[in-house]
Every structure is written in C-alpha cells, then in structure tokens.
Design a protein around this motif. Structure first.
Motif, PDB file in Angstrom:
ATOM      1  N   ASN A  34       0.572  -1.097  -0.204  1.00 19.76           N
ATOM      2  CA  ASN A  34       0.106  -0.051  -0.018  1.00 19.76           C
ATOM      3  C   ASN A  34       0.846   1.170   0.033  1.00 19.76           C
ATOM      4  N   THR A  35       0.674   2.067  -1.175  1.00 16.94           N
ATOM      5  CA  THR A  35       1.648   3.051  -1.211  1.00 16.94           C
ATOM      6  C   THR A  35       1.161   4.501  -0.678  1.00 16.94           C
ATOM      7  N   GLY A  36      -0.376   4.319  -0.275  1.00 17.41           N
ATOM      8  CA  GLY A  36      -0.616   5.809  -0.022  1.00 17.41           C
ATOM      9  C   GLY A  36      -1.380   5.550   1.259  1.00 17.41           C
ATOM     10  N   LEU A  85      -0.642  -3.769 -11.163  1.00 17.45           N
ATOM     11  CA  LEU A  85       0.231  -3.816 -10.127  1.00 17.45           C
ATOM     12  C   LEU A  85       1.538  -3.063 -10.378  1.00 17.45           C
ATOM     13  N   ASP A  86       2.414  -2.560  -9.645  1.00 13.31           N
ATOM     14  CA  ASP A  86       3.764  -1.928  -9.718  1.00 13.31           C
ATOM     15  C   ASP A  86       4.762  -2.941  -9.986  1.00 13.31           C
ATOM     16  N   VAL A  87       5.009  -3.043 -11.331  1.00 11.87           N
ATOM     17  CA  VAL A  87       5.969  -4.163 -11.688  1.00 11.87           C
ATOM     18  C   VAL A  87       6.958  -3.244 -12.386  1.00 11.87           C
ATOM     19  N   GLY A 143      14.318  10.392  -4.125  1.00 10.75           N
ATOM     20  CA  GLY A 143      14.605   9.038  -4.158  1.00 10.75           C
ATOM     21  C   GLY A 143      14.033   8.324  -5.326  1.00 10.75           C
ATOM     22  N   ARG A 144      12.950   8.845  -6.196  1.00 11.92           N
ATOM     23  CA  ARG A 144      12.483   8.396  -7.178  1.00 11.92           C
ATOM     24  C   ARG A 144      13.229   8.083  -8.479  1.00 11.92           C
ATOM     25  N   ILE A 145      14.287   8.860  -8.374  1.00 10.28           N
ATOM     26  CA  ILE A 145      15.382   8.893  -9.573  1.00 10.28           C
ATOM     27  C   ILE A 145      15.739   7.353  -9.745  1.00 10.28           C
ATOM     28  N   LYS A 183       4.345   6.458 -16.541  1.00 10.81           N
ATOM     29  CA  LYS A 183       4.234   7.562 -15.326  1.00 10.81           C
ATOM     30  C   LYS A 183       5.349   8.294 -15.170  1.00 10.81           C
ATOM     31  N   HIS A 184       5.265   9.414 -14.278  1.00  8.61           N
ATOM     32  CA  HIS A 184       4.230  10.071 -13.857  1.00  8.61           C
ATOM     33  C   HIS A 184       4.106  11.279 -14.554  1.00  8.61           C
ATOM     34  N   PHE A 185       2.897  11.498 -15.374  1.00  7.84           N
ATOM     35  CA  PHE A 185       2.780  12.635 -16.397  1.00  7.84           C
ATOM     36  C   PHE A 185       2.016  13.838 -15.571  1.00  7.84           C
ATOM     37  N   THR A 261      -5.120   8.279 -12.581  1.00  8.73           N
ATOM     38  CA  THR A 261      -4.383   9.338 -11.769  1.00  8.73           C
ATOM     39  C   THR A 261      -3.714   8.332 -10.903  1.00  8.73           C
ATOM     40  N   ASP A 262      -2.513   9.197 -10.121  1.00 12.39           N
ATOM     41  CA  ASP A 262      -1.682   8.503  -9.437  1.00 12.39           C
ATOM     42  C   ASP A 262      -2.639   8.584  -8.044  1.00 12.39           C
ATOM     43  N   PHE A 263      -2.198   7.651  -6.917  1.00 14.31           N
ATOM     44  CA  PHE A 263      -2.920   7.155  -5.659  1.00 14.31           C
ATOM     45  C   PHE A 263      -3.436   8.400  -4.912  1.00 14.31           C
ATOM     46  N   GLY A 484      13.734   5.659  -3.585  1.00 15.64           N
ATOM     47  CA  GLY A 484      12.208   5.063  -3.903  1.00 15.64           C
ATOM     48  C   GLY A 484      11.427   6.334  -3.518  1.00 15.64           C
ATOM     49  N   GLU A 485       9.920   5.799  -3.587  1.00 17.87           N
ATOM     50  CA  GLU A 485       9.067   6.692  -3.188  1.00 17.87           C
ATOM     51  C   GLU A 485       9.024   7.315  -1.715  1.00 17.87           C
ATOM     52  N   GLY A 486       8.853   8.383  -1.529  1.00 18.66           N
ATOM     53  CA  GLY A 486       8.819   9.011  -0.237  1.00 18.66           C
ATOM     54  C   GLY A 486      10.281   8.736   0.364  1.00 18.66           C
TER      55      GLY A 486
END
Ligand code: BGC
Length: 735
Positions: A34-36, A85-87, A143-145, A183-185, A261-263, A484-486
């Motif tokens: 769960n990313t959100g 899914l986030d693959v 981090g998402r680089i 993503k992410h546009f 949309t994103d989360f 990564g994210e966050g």
C-alpha cells in the motif's frame, strides 16, 4: 464501424450512469502493498454494485480470480475488472533497479527485462503494469530517481520505447502481454529541492526539450495507459490539468489510451488548494482523467456534478469507453479469466529468468575507478569481504520490488565464496540509528539489521580479518528504502555510520575495493580519494550477488555508463551534463582566476563523475572524428565516424556516445546533447569504425514559439566515451 466499437457501443447502451462511473473507479483492497494513506473498504460489495472498474496492489491467480468471479458472475452486466500492479523492475524475478538497467544502454536487454516481467505478471493473474516510469530527473536527492532512466531525454526516450515494447510486444491480445502504464505525467522528477511530491515550476521550453520526450516516446510506442503525477504543472495539479491531459496528450500527441490518476491524487488537489472533493473530482473529469485511483472522488461525486451541470455526461461516456476499450484490447471480454489459467506459473523465477537477472545485474555495474588495475580480483587471492551489505539479503531487491521475495535473493558473499578464499566480517551497520531503520521499514518489514555489538567491536573484528587478506572488498552504501518513493535525502552520501569502518580499513594499507550499493547518485568524494577501486552496483535484484561477483572476478567485463551525473556535494545540485552556458563561463582549464565568473568559491563546477562515465577492465583508444562532408545541404545526411581500438588485455564492450552542440541559435542551447550511441564489443587489439548518420532530426529544438525546428549554421559533432571525454569536429549545415 469496427467490431470493437460496435461491441462497446452495445454494452454502453445497456449501462446506467452509475455503472459507467463505476468503471472509472480503481480500488486497492490492501493487504499486500500500500503506497498511499488509504485502502478501499467493502470491496466485494462495491464490485457487486457495479462501482469498480479495476483493482491493483496484489498478484497471484488465487488472489485475483475471486474478485473477477464476483465482477463477472455477480454483477448486472458481468463486465470484467482490469488488474494492475507496480511491476517496476521485474516481477517475482527481480532485475536491477531501472536506473541501474539504464546504465547498460542496452535496449535489447532492457526490453527483455520488461518482456520477462510481463510473462511472470501475466502468469500471476495481472494484466496491467504501472511502468515504465520515465520521469527525467536532475536531482539525486529525489529518491524516485531510482525508478527512472536518469537525466537524459534522448536515452530516456529509447528506454521508454523499449520497456513498452517489452510489456506489450505489439499485441495486447496475447496471453503473455500486459498493458503498460507510463508514469508520472508529467515532470514529477523535477520536484523542488528533490523533496517527493513537491511543487514543480518550469518553463515550456525546458519542459518540451528535456522532460516531456520520454512520455511521448512511450506513447508513440503504443503504451495503452498513462498515470498522472502528484505535482502541479503551470500552477495546476496534473490530475486536474486540462492543458496537459487533453490539449497536449490527446490533441497534440494523439494518445488514445486511458488516463489513470496516481494514488488519491484527485483528493489531494484539495490540499493543493483547488477546492472540495466534488470540485476537484469535476476538475479531473473535465481535464481528461478517465480512472480515479483509490480516492473514490468520481464514484462519490460525479453523478451530482452531472446533475448540476458541472460535468457533461459525454466526459463520463468518453472515459468509460476508453476503459472498456482497454479491457477489450486485453481480451478480457473474450475470456475474463485469461490471465488466471495458472498455466504459465512455472515460468516464474525459472532458471532462464534468473539467468537473465544475473546477466542484467552484472551488466549494470558501473566501474567508477580502478587504480593499478586492482580489479578484476584474482581467484588465487585471499579476500576480506567486509561491510554491512556484504552478506545482506534483505536489501538486494531494491526499491519497488513488490512481488520480489528478498529471501530468494543471492548475497554478495554467496556470489563470491565459490570462487576464491573469502573471509567475512560485517564491520558496520548500514546505520546505527534505530529511528532511521524504523522509518525505512516498509510494509512492516525492517530491512536494516542493527548488530547488538558495539560499532567499535565490529570494526576491530573487521580490521583483524582484513589483516589476513591480500585485498579488501568493502560492501557499503544505502539501504534499499533510502531511495524510491517518499525517500528523499538532503545528504546523499553513504550513511555516515559506515565511515569509521572505511577509515579503519584504509589504515590497514591493504588494497581497498569499494562495492557501492545505491539507489541514486551519491556524493563519493572521500571514497574516490581513498579507495583504489570502486564498483557501483546499485541494487541488482534476485541475482545481485552472483552478478556482482561475475564482475569482480572478471567473468563479465564492466561496460555500464552512468545515466545521471554524480555531484561532488549536494550544493552542486542540480547538476547535469546538458546544461547551458552562462554569459560568464568559468574555464578552469583556461586558467583565468577571475572573480566575476560563474562558479562556486568552495567547489569546482565539474561533477565527480559525469554523465556517460564508466570504465572497463580494458582500455579503448578513440581516433579523431571524421565527417564525410564539411557542409551539408538541408535534408542531407552527414556521416560521422570514429575508429575505436581495444588497447588493453581484455575483450570488452564500449558504449560509444554521439553528442551535438548548436553554438548559435535563436534560443540558448545546451553545451552538448546526446544524439546517438552504440555499444560495441572489441577483442584485445581489435579496432572498429563506428559511424553515426546525422540528419536534421538530431539538430531540432523547441524555439520560443515552441516549434520543433532546426536552424542552419555551424554544429559541433562530438564522439567519445563519456559526456566529458569526446573528440570533436565541425560541420556547416545549410538551409
Ligand atoms: C506511486 C505510483 C504507483 C502507485 C500505485 C503511488 O504512490 O506514485 O508510482 O504506481 O502508488 O501503487
């Protein structure tokens, strides 16, 4: 009228407004990842009521099928669900993080990573992947680089194209293809200060020139869907940005897939200051969003907005149609259970897939430094393998490996042990801070094991072991969740608790090799000055340990090249190779120590490692750049060639890079831009001529009117082994 259109027309004629709005709802039941901040409640009831169009965040036929059963058998119209899914870098077989894979500059290999991921994902019941992530990033604090292909739009576009082809293979109706979601546009990688989810503000020229091309490339490659970004563009959050989602994406670029949309990003527009839930949901629907991820703003408010005239029924119809078309393209109306046959599950983590993962792990290692040819290691040597990542399994997958089981990963120690006498000590923790470790624990999994011993005891043991060895290999770096994210960082060095260990190892006077694990460019000035050799291994996935060992022992000669600049310190950020000149360039090489020049007082302008840098165990010599003509007319073609010779002892691959400079134009242009590359293999003493054909396409840029044009005049053609090591020639291109 096509059969697809009439089928969907018939279906839509039967659908109520509520059922249409239901198709726009993407839900996450939770339980896996769960990313959100939220998960969806009462999912089965919602499906039965026709309020769900798709689901995401889980995998496995046994987990997918029951939901599809409800959708198909217990709803009025039996419309199947789409499962996402986030693959991101492989599915259960985990490949190196995307930033690492991009450093191979090997599009066939990158496409293969997505192909294998698609085969495994499809076998696991899922038909839609939230990938590729194509956000250009010039700020390694973000981090998402880790999830993208680095800083360059030309290379990033090639990677985007390869990934989409790998997932979709040109035919979504095949049982082993899955729909890509770009993503992410848009512009998510340009968050202010590198802080995740932060504001973005940039000029149109910068956007069109440097940030938008990879999204466009993914769409041109046929990506079936696209995800909006959390940030704003031109003051309007992406999920409510009509210019972005309709004028540009649909009208200018001709995108005919669907927009998700994103989360909860529709809901988050309230926090951005765009109004209450009904207002922001209407904004999103009118802007061109088709599917609402988790936030349920559409199911809760769109009907009222239609009744109040704030949203037209046509907007809902168009969105619903696009989602049904995607399901149709995936063959779900022919067989809603086509991804649930369970037939191909034996392909998951198969020896063939693991072999590919090993090859990719090895081929993404970047040799940053190799004094006195310390690497490759000799199998006859006694090696002290020391460091918090030396025998670490938990961090090998890297960020965003949701279906990857770390217990199936190979550690570096396991990869090295069969080949030489390896002594081992941990020497240090990734960090000694429990608080940090807890902050990085994702989905309840703590990835940082803090040793019960005192750090000084660990160092003492490590030094003693090192004293018995011929060479030290120190495995240091970030934990996987530090990128990564966050996971933005304001200090992008190796976590400081590892420094005393490195200092003690240095003091032994033994040859010191650093194996650096990282999810982003790190600041490595001290390490560069103190280590004899440095191999950047990123996070290599399931086969990390074997792949890295293949490189350390020379079975694979490293050839990867950086796709993001490595700064000397955080103060240099943003730093990227395709920057513009100032009116007061500081030419250190020219030697003038003038006060009023564009520079820092406390650090040089140049990065530690430039874009395109990466060494080999062998050496290559570049001849001069030869052009087949000194002047080119209009639509003509120019061939630029260079002869490259392997002057070392090993066979090896070299990534030959072509850059172009447009020194005079109607808008300022970067000092150089990547416009081509080729990866070649040369045996010792072998030489080869590499040629690039250049047309005006490679000279084009966006002018002040945002027209994509080229302007006649002089151009510099550079060919070399990195953005900072090139040979150049001049050409005049006439109108
Ligand atoms: C991320 C996306 C991801 C989505 C679904 C979001 O938080 O930004 O990249 O696809 O979650 O998991």
């Amino acid at each position: 009228m096509s059969a697809m259109k009439s089928f969907i027309d018939d279906l839509m004629n039967k659908m109520s407004l509520d059922e249409k709005i239901g198709q726009l709802n993407l839900v996450a039941p939770g339980g896996f990842t769960n990313t959100g901040p939220e998960t969806t409640k009462n999912v089965s009831e919602k499906i039965r009521a026709g309020q769900v169009g798709g689901m995401f965040g889980f995998w496995g036929v046994q987990n997918v099928k029951p939901w599809q059963d409800i959708a198909v058998k217990e709803t009025r119209l039996g419309i199947p669900l789409i499962f996402g899914l986030d693959v991101i870098h492989g599915h259960q077989t985990v490949f190196p993080i995307p930033l690492a894979l991009s450093c191979t500059w090997d599009m066939a290999l990158i496409e293969k990573s997505a192909r294998i991921a698609a085969v495994e994902t499809a076998a696991d019941g899922v038909n839609w992947v939230f990938s590729p992530m194509v956000d250009i990033c010039r700020d390694p604090r973000w981090g998402r680089i880790a999830e993208g292909a680095g800083e360059d739009p030309y290379l990033g576009s090639k990677v985007a194209h390869a990934m989409v082809h790998g997932y979709q293979a040109g035919d979504l109706s095949k049982p082993d293809t899955v729909m890509a979601c770009v993503k992410h546009f848009a512009l998510y990688g340009a968050a202010d200060g590198g802080r995740d989810y932060n504001t973005v503000d940039m000029s149109r020229i910068k956007m069109f020139e440097y940030y938008l091309p990879p999204y466009r490339a993914a769409i041109d490659a046929g990506a079936g869907s696209i995800m909006t970004a959390f940030n704003e563009v031109d003051g309007v959050p992406c999920s409510g940005n009509k210019w972005l989602l309709t004028d540009l994406l649909r009208h200018e670029w001709g995108f005919d897939g669907f927009v998700v949309t994103d989360f909860t990003s529709i809901n988050e527009m309230s926090a951005h200051g765009m109004g209450d839930l009904q207002t922001v949901s209407a904004l999103a629907a009118n802007a061109g969003v088709d599917m609402d991820m988790v936030g349920e703003g559409f199911v809760r408010t769109l009907k009222s907005s239609i009744q109040e005239g704030r949203v037209k029924t046509e907007a809902v119809d168009a969105a619903c149609r696009r989602i049904l078309e995607a399901k149709q393209a995936l063959g779900l109306f022919d067989d809603p259970f086509r991804y649930c046959s369970g037939k191909s599950v034996e392909k998951i983590l198969s020896p063939e897939h693991r072999a590919a993962a090993r090859e990719m792990a090895a081929k993404s290692c970047v040799l940053l430094k190799n004094d006195r040819q310390l690497l490759p290691l000799k199998t006859s040597a006694t090696i002290a393998l020391i460091g918090p990542l030396a025998n670490d399994r938990k961090n090998m997958p890297g960020t965003w490996a949701v279906a990857g089981d770390w217990q199936k990963c190979v550690t570096l120690l396991e990869g090295m042990q069969p080949r030489a006498k390896v002594l081992h000590a941990k020497g240090a923790n990734i960090t000694n801070s429990k608080e940090w470790a807890e902050r990085l624990a994702i989905y309840g999994n703590n990835r940082i094991d803090i040793d019960a011993r005192d750090p000084s005891d660990m160092i003492r043991e490590a030094v003693e072991i090192a004293s018995k060895a011929d060479v030290i290999v120190a495995a240091v770096g970030e934990a996987q969740e530090m990128s990564g994210e966050g996971a933005s960082r304001s200090d992008i060095g190796i976590p400081p608790d590892q420094r005393p260990l490195l200092e003690a190892l240095k003091e032994t006077g033994k040859p010191l090799v650093l194996v650096v694990f990282a999810g982003r460019p790190l600041t490595l000035e001290w390490q560069h000055a103190n280590a004899d050799a440095m191999l950047l291994v990123w996070f290599g996935g399931t086969e990390a340990g074997n792949g890295i060992a293949d490189v350390l022992f020379g079975e694979v000669n490293p050839a990867a090249k950086l796709t993001a600049t490595f700064p000397r310190n955080v103060g240099q950020i943003p730093i990227y190779y395709n920057h513009k000149n100032t009116g007061r360039p500081y030419l250190a090489a020219g030697g003038y120590e003038d006060k009023f020049k564009s520079r820092y007082l406390d650090v040089v302008n140049e990065p530690l490692y430039p874009f395109g840098h990466g060494l080999s165990y062998t050496s290559f010599e570049y001849g001069p750049v030869k052009l087949d003509k000194a002047e080119v007319e209009g639509d003509g073609r120019l061939t630029a060639s260079v002869t490259i010779r392997n002057t070392g002892k090993y066979a090896g691959e070299e990534i030959v890079q072509l850059y172009i400079t447009d020194p005079v134009a109607s808008v300022t242009r970067p000092v150089k831009e990547l416009r081509g590359f080729e990866k070649i293999m040369l045996k010792p003493d072998e030489s080869r001529e590499v040629s690039f054909v250049i047309t005006v396409e490679q000279l084009k840029f966006f002018n002040s009117a945002l027209e994509h044009v080229w302007e006649p005049g002089e151009f510099l053609i550079h060919i070399g082994s990195s953005s900072a090591a090139v040979q150049s020639a001049k050409v005049v291109w006439n109108k």
